[in-house]
Write a protein that holds these residues in place. Structure first.
Motif, PDB file in Angstrom:
ATOM      1  N   SER A 137       0.839  -1.201   0.000  1.00 42.36           N
ATOM      2  CA  SER A 137       0.000   0.000   0.000  1.00 42.36           C
ATOM      3  C   SER A 137       0.869   1.244   0.000  1.00 42.36           C
ATOM      4  CB  SER A 137      -0.929   0.004   1.216  1.00 42.36           C
ATOM      5  OG  SER A 137      -0.180   0.082   2.403  1.00 42.36           O
ATOM      6  N   ILE A 138       0.266   2.344  -0.394  1.00 47.73           N
ATOM      7  CA  ILE A 138       0.934   3.642  -0.420  1.00 47.73           C
ATOM      8  C   ILE A 138       0.067   4.616   0.350  1.00 47.73           C
ATOM      9  CG2 ILE A 138       1.673   5.560  -1.888  1.00 47.73           C
ATOM     10  CD1 ILE A 138       2.221   3.478  -4.082  1.00 47.73           C
ATOM     11  N   GLU A 139       0.664   5.278   1.321  1.00 44.31           N
ATOM     12  CA  GLU A 139      -0.041   6.303   2.090  1.00 44.31           C
ATOM     13  C   GLU A 139      -0.012   7.584   1.263  1.00 44.31           C
ATOM     14  OE1 GLU A 139      -1.732   5.797   4.983  1.00 44.31           O
ATOM     15  OE2 GLU A 139      -1.196   3.695   4.681  1.00 44.31           O
ATOM     16  N   VAL A 140      -1.055   7.810   0.516  1.00 45.82           N
ATOM     17  CA  VAL A 140      -1.127   8.935  -0.421  1.00 45.82           C
ATOM     18  C   VAL A 140      -0.996  10.275   0.312  1.00 45.82           C
ATOM     19  CG1 VAL A 140      -2.588  10.077  -2.127  1.00 45.82           C
ATOM     20  CG2 VAL A 140      -2.486   7.588  -2.044  1.00 45.82           C
ATOM     21  N   SER A 141      -1.569  10.364   1.496  1.00 48.69           N
ATOM     22  CA  SER A 141      -1.548  11.623   2.249  1.00 48.69           C
ATOM     23  C   SER A 141      -0.142  12.052   2.637  1.00 48.69           C
ATOM     24  CB  SER A 141      -2.403  11.495   3.507  1.00 48.69           C
ATOM     25  OG  SER A 141      -3.738  11.236   3.144  1.00 48.69           O
ATOM     26  N   SER A 142       0.802  11.134   2.617  1.00 45.74           N
ATOM     27  CA  SER A 142       2.187  11.458   2.981  1.00 45.74           C
ATOM     28  C   SER A 142       2.887  12.307   1.927  1.00 45.74           C
ATOM     29  CB  SER A 142       2.986  10.171   3.180  1.00 45.74           C
ATOM     30  OG  SER A 142       2.432   9.410   4.213  1.00 45.74           O
ATOM     31  N   PHE A 143       2.299  12.432   0.759  1.00 43.90           N
ATOM     32  CA  PHE A 143       2.939  13.148  -0.339  1.00 43.90           C
ATOM     33  C   PHE A 143       2.433  14.576  -0.513  1.00 43.90           C
ATOM     34  CE2 PHE A 143       3.625   8.695  -1.175  1.00 43.90           C
ATOM     35  CZ  PHE A 143       4.964   8.671  -1.536  1.00 43.90           C
ATOM     36  N   GLY A 144       1.737  15.092   0.476  1.00 46.22           N
ATOM     37  CA  GLY A 144       1.307  16.483   0.446  1.00 46.22           C
ATOM     38  C   GLY A 144      -0.121  16.667  -0.025  1.00 46.22           C
ATOM     39  N   PRO A 145      -0.655  17.870   0.230  1.00 46.34           N
ATOM     40  CA  PRO A 145      -2.069  18.128  -0.066  1.00 46.34           C
ATOM     41  C   PRO A 145      -2.415  18.112  -1.554  1.00 46.34           C
ATOM     42  CG  PRO A 145      -0.978  20.126   0.702  1.00 46.34           C
ATOM     43  CD  PRO A 145      -0.005  18.999   0.885  1.00 46.34           C
ATOM     44  N   ASP A 146      -1.506  18.554  -2.407  1.00 47.90           N
ATOM     45  CA  ASP A 146      -1.812  18.563  -3.848  1.00 47.90           C
ATOM     46  C   ASP A 146      -1.945  17.141  -4.389  1.00 47.90           C
ATOM     47  OD1 ASP A 146      -1.750  21.311  -3.808  1.00 47.90           O
ATOM     48  OD2 ASP A 146       0.301  21.457  -4.573  1.00 47.90           O
ATOM     49  N   ASN A 147      -1.020  16.264  -4.005  1.00 44.39           N
ATOM     50  CA  ASN A 147      -1.073  14.881  -4.466  1.00 44.39           C
ATOM     51  C   ASN A 147      -2.242  14.137  -3.817  1.00 44.39           C
ATOM     52  OD1 ASN A 147       1.140  15.010  -6.221  1.00 44.39           O
ATOM     53  ND2 ASN A 147       2.540  14.771  -4.531  1.00 44.39           N
ATOM     54  N   ARG A 148      -2.548  14.473  -2.583  1.00 45.61           N
ATOM     55  CA  ARG A 148      -3.691  13.868  -1.902  1.00 45.61           C
ATOM     56  C   ARG A 148      -4.976  14.227  -2.642  1.00 45.61           C
ATOM     57  NH1 ARG A 148      -7.824  14.699   1.108  1.00 45.61           N
ATOM     58  NH2 ARG A 148      -8.355  13.402   2.872  1.00 45.61           N
ATOM     59  N   ALA A 149      -5.088  15.479  -3.074  1.00 40.68           N
ATOM     60  CA  ALA A 149      -6.293  15.956  -3.759  1.00 40.68           C
ATOM     61  C   ALA A 149      -6.541  15.202  -5.066  1.00 40.68           C
ATOM     62  CB  ALA A 149      -6.189  17.452  -4.031  1.00 40.68           C
ATOM     63  N   VAL A 150      -5.467  14.792  -5.744  1.00 37.69           N
ATOM     64  CA  VAL A 150      -5.613  14.045  -6.994  1.00 37.69           C
ATOM     65  C   VAL A 150      -6.378  12.747  -6.744  1.00 37.69           C
ATOM     66  CG1 VAL A 150      -4.317  12.783  -8.761  1.00 37.69           C
ATOM     67  CG2 VAL A 150      -3.564  15.040  -8.051  1.00 37.69           C
ATOM     68  N   TYR A 151      -6.045  12.071  -5.672  1.00 41.75           N
ATOM     69  CA  TYR A 151      -6.747  10.821  -5.344  1.00 41.75           C
ATOM     70  C   TYR A 151      -8.090  11.087  -4.671  1.00 41.75           C
ATOM     71  CZ  TYR A 151      -3.194   7.534  -6.812  1.00 41.75           C
ATOM     72  OH  TYR A 151      -2.341   6.780  -7.577  1.00 41.75           O
ATOM     73  N   GLN A 152      -8.175  12.153  -3.896  1.00 34.40           N
ATOM     74  CA  GLN A 152      -9.449  12.492  -3.231  1.00 34.40           C
ATOM     75  C   GLN A 152     -10.551  12.664  -4.269  1.00 34.40           C
ATOM     76  OE1 GLN A 152     -10.046  12.966   0.248  1.00 34.40           O
ATOM     77  NE2 GLN A 152     -12.163  12.934  -0.443  1.00 34.40           N
ATOM     78  N   ASP A 153     -10.208  13.220  -5.413  1.00 33.66           N
ATOM     79  CA  ASP A 153     -11.186  13.443  -6.475  1.00 33.66           C
ATOM     80  C   ASP A 153     -11.732  12.138  -7.053  1.00 33.66           C
ATOM     81  OD1 ASP A 153     -10.931  16.158  -6.181  1.00 33.66           O
ATOM     82  OD2 ASP A 153      -9.526  16.402  -7.850  1.00 33.66           O
ATOM     83  N   LEU A 154     -11.066  11.015  -6.810  1.00 29.23           N
ATOM     84  CA  LEU A 154     -11.531   9.729  -7.330  1.00 29.23           C
ATOM     85  C   LEU A 154     -12.543   9.051  -6.411  1.00 29.23           C
ATOM     86  CD1 LEU A 154      -8.118   8.315  -8.598  1.00 29.23           C
ATOM     87  CD2 LEU A 154      -9.925   9.394  -9.955  1.00 29.23           C
ATOM     88  N   LEU A 155     -12.705   9.585  -5.202  1.00 26.79           N
ATOM     89  CA  LEU A 155     -13.642   8.988  -4.249  1.00 26.79           C
ATOM     90  C   LEU A 155     -15.063   9.486  -4.498  1.00 26.79           C
ATOM     91  CD1 LEU A 155     -11.548   9.177  -0.988  1.00 26.79           C
ATOM     92  CD2 LEU A 155     -12.280   7.105  -2.171  1.00 26.79           C
ATOM     93  N   PRO A 156     -16.058   8.654  -4.177  1.00 28.09           N
ATOM     94  CA  PRO A 156     -17.441   9.122  -4.316  1.00 28.09           C
ATOM     95  C   PRO A 156     -17.756  10.160  -3.249  1.00 28.09           C
ATOM     96  CG  PRO A 156     -17.379   6.934  -3.346  1.00 28.09           C
ATOM     97  CD  PRO A 156     -15.968   7.286  -3.725  1.00 28.09           C
ATOM     98  N   ALA A 157     -18.755  10.969  -3.504  1.00 28.97           N
ATOM     99  CA  ALA A 157     -19.220  11.988  -2.555  1.00 28.97           C
ATOM    100  C   ALA A 157     -18.105  12.924  -2.117  1.00 28.97           C
ATOM    101  CB  ALA A 157     -19.860  11.319  -1.334  1.00 28.97           C
ATOM    102  N   LYS A 158     -17.263  13.306  -3.078  1.00 31.98           N
ATOM    103  CA  LYS A 158     -16.129  14.152  -2.731  1.00 31.98           C
ATOM    104  C   LYS A 158     -16.574  15.534  -2.268  1.00 31.98           C
ATOM    105  CE  LYS A 158     -15.427  15.065  -7.563  1.00 31.98           C
ATOM    106  NZ  LYS A 158     -14.901  14.344  -8.684  1.00 31.98           N
ATOM    107  N   GLU A 159     -17.746  15.988  -2.673  1.00 36.82           N
ATOM    108  CA  GLU A 159     -18.213  17.298  -2.231  1.00 36.82           C
ATOM    109  C   GLU A 159     -18.465  17.297  -0.721  1.00 36.82           C
ATOM    110  OE1 GLU A 159     -19.957  15.609  -4.761  1.00 36.82           O
ATOM    111  OE2 GLU A 159     -18.817  16.578  -6.318  1.00 36.82           O
ATOM    112  N   ALA A 160     -18.920  16.167  -0.183  1.00 26.11           N
ATOM    113  CA  ALA A 160     -19.219  16.080   1.238  1.00 26.11           C
ATOM    114  C   ALA A 160     -17.958  15.985   2.083  1.00 26.11           C
ATOM    115  CB  ALA A 160     -20.100  14.870   1.515  1.00 26.11           C
ATOM    116  N   ASN A 161     -16.832  15.638   1.446  1.00 27.18           N
ATOM    117  CA  ASN A 161     -15.595  15.449   2.198  1.00 27.18           C
ATOM    118  C   ASN A 161     -14.773  16.713   2.338  1.00 27.18           C
ATOM    119  OD1 ASN A 161     -16.061  12.741   2.581  1.00 27.18           O
ATOM    120  ND2 ASN A 161     -15.141  12.195   0.620  1.00 27.18           N
ATOM    121  N   ARG A 162     -15.114  17.757   1.646  1.00 28.41           N
ATOM    122  CA  ARG A 162     -14.249  18.959   1.645  1.00 28.41           C
ATOM    123  C   ARG A 162     -14.714  19.982   2.616  1.00 28.41           C
ATOM    124  NH1 ARG A 162     -11.596  19.450  -4.192  1.00 28.41           N
ATOM    125  NH2 ARG A 162     -11.064  17.307  -4.238  1.00 28.41           N
TER     126      ARG A 162
END
Length: 162
Positions: A137-162
């Protein structure tokens, strides 16, 4: 016959720098021994730290990544086949790098793309991209907020998470 005496330079090493270098080596060995012997805790394994803290899964999505003939990477939901995104050549460098490292581990083990990757958002907001086929596994959040956001956008209900 003329005998020439060659002047010999004396090379001296000052004590202070030698003592400082010796001190650095001694401290390094002491710290290494203290971790090895259990006096200082080892680096945390994220999954173990989450379990100890009682942090659960907030949401997850399975993902499949496809290399297209033009060099682009297409991303689909692993369960439904829903199109989630496409990154052309020169785009999505972080996604390309993280997925390639996981795919490399599959190739080493002789595994194919049958099993989808899992993107998990945890209750503390961290993201993990995991490969159930290899256990890596890769801890995506360890690579900073910009890289985290790239993967965050792939999750469902992303509007509710921000």
């Amino acid at each position: 016959m003329i005998v020439r005496e060659y002047e010999q330079d004396e090379i001296t090493v000052h004590r202070v720098p030698l003592m400082l270098m010796g001190g650095i080596v001694a401290i390094s060995l002491l710290l290494t021994a203290s971790v090895t012997l259990g006096f200082v805790p080892r680096q945390s394994v994220p999954a173990e730290a989450r379990a100890a803290a009682g942090i659960g899964e907030a949401q997850a999505r399975t993902l499949r990544f496809f290399d297209e003939p033009d060099g682009a990477v297409r991303i689909e939901d692993g369960a439904t086949g829903e199109f989630l995104g496409r990154h052309g050549v020169g785009e999505g460098g972080f996604i390309r790098a993280t997925v390639r490292s996981l795919v490399h581990q599959r190739r080493i083990r002789g595994l194919g793309p049958e099993v989808a990757f899992t993107l998990t958002e945890w209750q503390n907001g961290n993201l993990t991209l995991a490969d159930p086929a290899t256990g890596r596994s890769i801890e995506v959040s360890s690579f900073g907020p910009d890289n985290r956001a790239v993967y965050q956008d792939l999750l469902p209900a992303k509007e509710a998470n921000r």
